[in-house]
Design a protein around this motif. Structure first.
Motif, mmCIF file in Angstrom:
data_model
loop_
_atom_site.group_PDB
_atom_site.id
_atom_site.type_symbol
_atom_site.label_atom_id
_atom_site.label_comp_id
_atom_site.label_asym_id
_atom_site.label_seq_id
_atom_site.Cartn_x
_atom_site.Cartn_y
_atom_site.Cartn_z
ATOM 1 N N TYR A 159 0.767 -1.055 0.101
ATOM 2 C CA TYR A 159 -0.080 -0.032 0.025
ATOM 3 C C TYR A 159 0.767 1.319 0.063
ATOM 4 N N ALA A 160 0.438 2.388 -0.789
ATOM 5 C CA ALA A 160 1.125 3.521 -0.682
ATOM 6 C C ALA A 160 0.727 4.161 0.528
ATOM 7 N N ASP A 161 1.805 4.769 1.236
ATOM 8 C CA ASP A 161 1.540 5.620 2.609
ATOM 9 C C ASP A 161 0.345 6.410 2.815
ATOM 10 N N SER A 162 -0.065 6.990 1.635
ATOM 11 C CA SER A 162 -1.198 7.784 1.643
ATOM 12 C C SER A 162 -2.430 7.136 1.767
ATOM 13 N N VAL A 163 -2.784 5.688 1.593
ATOM 14 C CA VAL A 163 -3.754 5.152 1.779
ATOM 15 C C VAL A 163 -3.938 4.053 2.721
ATOM 16 N N LYS A 164 -2.626 3.982 3.322
ATOM 17 C CA LYS A 164 -2.777 2.637 4.568
ATOM 18 C C LYS A 164 -3.669 2.972 5.543
ATOM 19 N N GLY A 165 -4.159 1.992 5.914
ATOM 20 C CA GLY A 165 -5.296 1.960 6.998
ATOM 21 C C GLY A 165 -6.675 2.517 6.438
ATOM 22 N N ARG A 166 -6.695 2.818 5.251
ATOM 23 C CA ARG A 166 -7.988 3.068 4.580
ATOM 24 C C ARG A 166 -8.594 2.436 3.290
ATOM 25 N N PHE A 167 -7.601 2.123 2.601
ATOM 26 C CA PHE A 167 -7.720 1.125 1.387
ATOM 27 C C PHE A 167 -7.372 -0.497 1.730
ATOM 28 N N THR A 168 -8.024 -1.476 0.996
ATOM 29 C CA THR A 168 -7.646 -2.646 1.299
ATOM 30 C C THR A 168 -7.965 -3.327 -0.293
ATOM 31 N N ILE A 169 -6.688 -4.127 -0.489
ATOM 32 C CA ILE A 169 -6.987 -4.712 -1.895
ATOM 33 C C ILE A 169 -7.114 -6.222 -1.642
ATOM 34 N N SER A 170 -7.987 -6.808 -2.640
ATOM 35 C CA SER A 170 -8.254 -8.256 -2.401
ATOM 36 C C SER A 170 -8.426 -8.945 -3.763
ATOM 37 N N ARG A 171 -8.482 -10.039 -4.039
ATOM 38 C CA ARG A 171 -8.683 -10.745 -5.113
ATOM 39 C C ARG A 171 -9.310 -12.047 -4.811
ATOM 40 N N ASP A 172 -10.004 -12.452 -5.944
ATOM 41 C CA ASP A 172 -10.630 -13.600 -5.859
ATOM 42 C C ASP A 172 -10.516 -14.266 -7.352
ATOM 43 N N ASN A 173 -9.668 -15.209 -7.184
ATOM 44 C CA ASN A 173 -9.099 -15.824 -8.249
ATOM 45 C C ASN A 173 -10.143 -16.735 -9.128
ATOM 46 N N ALA A 174 -10.844 -17.292 -8.152
ATOM 47 C CA ALA A 174 -12.279 -18.139 -9.037
ATOM 48 C C ALA A 174 -12.923 -16.950 -9.545
ATOM 49 N N LYS A 175 -13.225 -15.842 -9.461
ATOM 50 C CA LYS A 175 -13.861 -14.887 -10.247
ATOM 51 C C LYS A 175 -12.881 -14.084 -11.109
ATOM 52 N N ASN A 176 -11.845 -14.209 -11.075
ATOM 53 C CA ASN A 176 -10.837 -13.455 -11.983
ATOM 54 C C ASN A 176 -10.865 -12.033 -11.599
ATOM 55 N N THR A 177 -11.193 -11.595 -10.288
ATOM 56 C CA THR A 177 -11.540 -10.285 -10.205
ATOM 57 C C THR A 177 -10.525 -9.723 -8.975
ATOM 58 N N VAL A 178 -10.127 -8.549 -8.931
ATOM 59 C CA VAL A 178 -9.320 -7.888 -7.933
ATOM 60 C C VAL A 178 -10.185 -6.759 -7.289
ATOM 61 N N TYR A 179 -10.238 -6.275 -6.011
ATOM 62 C CA TYR A 179 -11.123 -5.454 -5.767
ATOM 63 C C TYR A 179 -10.267 -4.199 -5.066
ATOM 64 N N LEU A 180 -10.776 -3.309 -4.647
ATOM 65 C CA LEU A 180 -10.033 -2.243 -3.878
ATOM 66 C C LEU A 180 -11.006 -1.505 -3.232
ATOM 67 N N GLN A 181 -11.038 -1.650 -2.010
ATOM 68 C CA GLN A 181 -12.153 -1.332 -1.114
ATOM 69 C C GLN A 181 -11.430 0.183 -0.487
ATOM 70 N N MET A 182 -12.211 1.241 -0.759
ATOM 71 C CA MET A 182 -11.611 2.517 -0.146
ATOM 72 C C MET A 182 -12.763 3.170 0.708
ATOM 73 N N ASN A 183 -12.023 3.144 2.058
ATOM 74 C CA ASN A 183 -13.003 3.885 3.029
ATOM 75 C C ASN A 183 -12.534 4.985 3.564
ATOM 76 N N SER A 184 -13.159 5.936 4.396
ATOM 77 C CA SER A 184 -12.743 7.248 4.755
ATOM 78 C C SER A 184 -12.088 8.067 3.500
ATOM 79 N N LEU A 185 -12.848 8.166 2.377
ATOM 80 C CA LEU A 185 -12.512 8.967 1.188
ATOM 81 C C LEU A 185 -12.294 10.441 1.656
ATOM 82 N N GLU A 186 -11.128 10.958 0.675
ATOM 83 C CA GLU A 186 -10.802 12.264 1.108
ATOM 84 C C GLU A 186 -10.842 12.921 -0.391
#
Length: 121
Positions: free
Chosen positions: A59-86
């Motif tokens: 994670y870039a320092d600017s998003v640590k603690g706010r963004f979460t990256i995850s992936r579901d290889n069965a669905k061939n999909t990557v996600y970026l959950q973004m919280n506390s957006l600025e």
């Protein structure tokens, strides 16, 4: 060859949340995946990356603690959950694929077309 299609961008108020998705075609489990963003008038910057099977993340320092990256290889999909957006998070967000968590940040092999995110104050 890998094709990447992002979705989930939009307009949100400061403090809100969005989840971006990146749908990939091809054998995406063979690739590390990353998210980048480019704000108006600024250079593209890395945001987050995840290894082929999700065991390692960056994670870039600017998003640590706010963004979460995850992936579901069965669905061939990557996600970026973004919280506390600025408002500073306003940018076009791009998905990318690469060989490793490090190389996807430094020299991505494939890019998506981007999805815009606007955070209002």
């Amino acid at each position: 060859q890998v094709q990447l299609v992002e979705s989930g961008g939009g307009l949100v108020q400061a403090g809100g949340s969005l989840r971006l998705s990146c749908a990939a075609s091809g054998r995406t489990f063979s690739y590390a995946m990353g998210w980048f963003r480019q704000a108006p008038g600024k250079e593209r910057e890395s945001v987050a990356a995840i290894s082929r099977f999700g065991g390692s993340t960056y994670y870039a320092d600017s998003v640590k603690g706010r963004f979460t990256i995850s992936r579901d290889n069965a669905k061939n999909t990557v996600y970026l959950q973004m919280n506390s957006l600025e408002p500073e998070d306003t940018a076009v967000y791009y998905c990318a694929a690469g060989s490793t968590t490090t190389s996807v940040i430094q020299t991505p092999m494939y890019w998506g077309q981007g999805t815009p995110v606007t955070v209002s104050s």
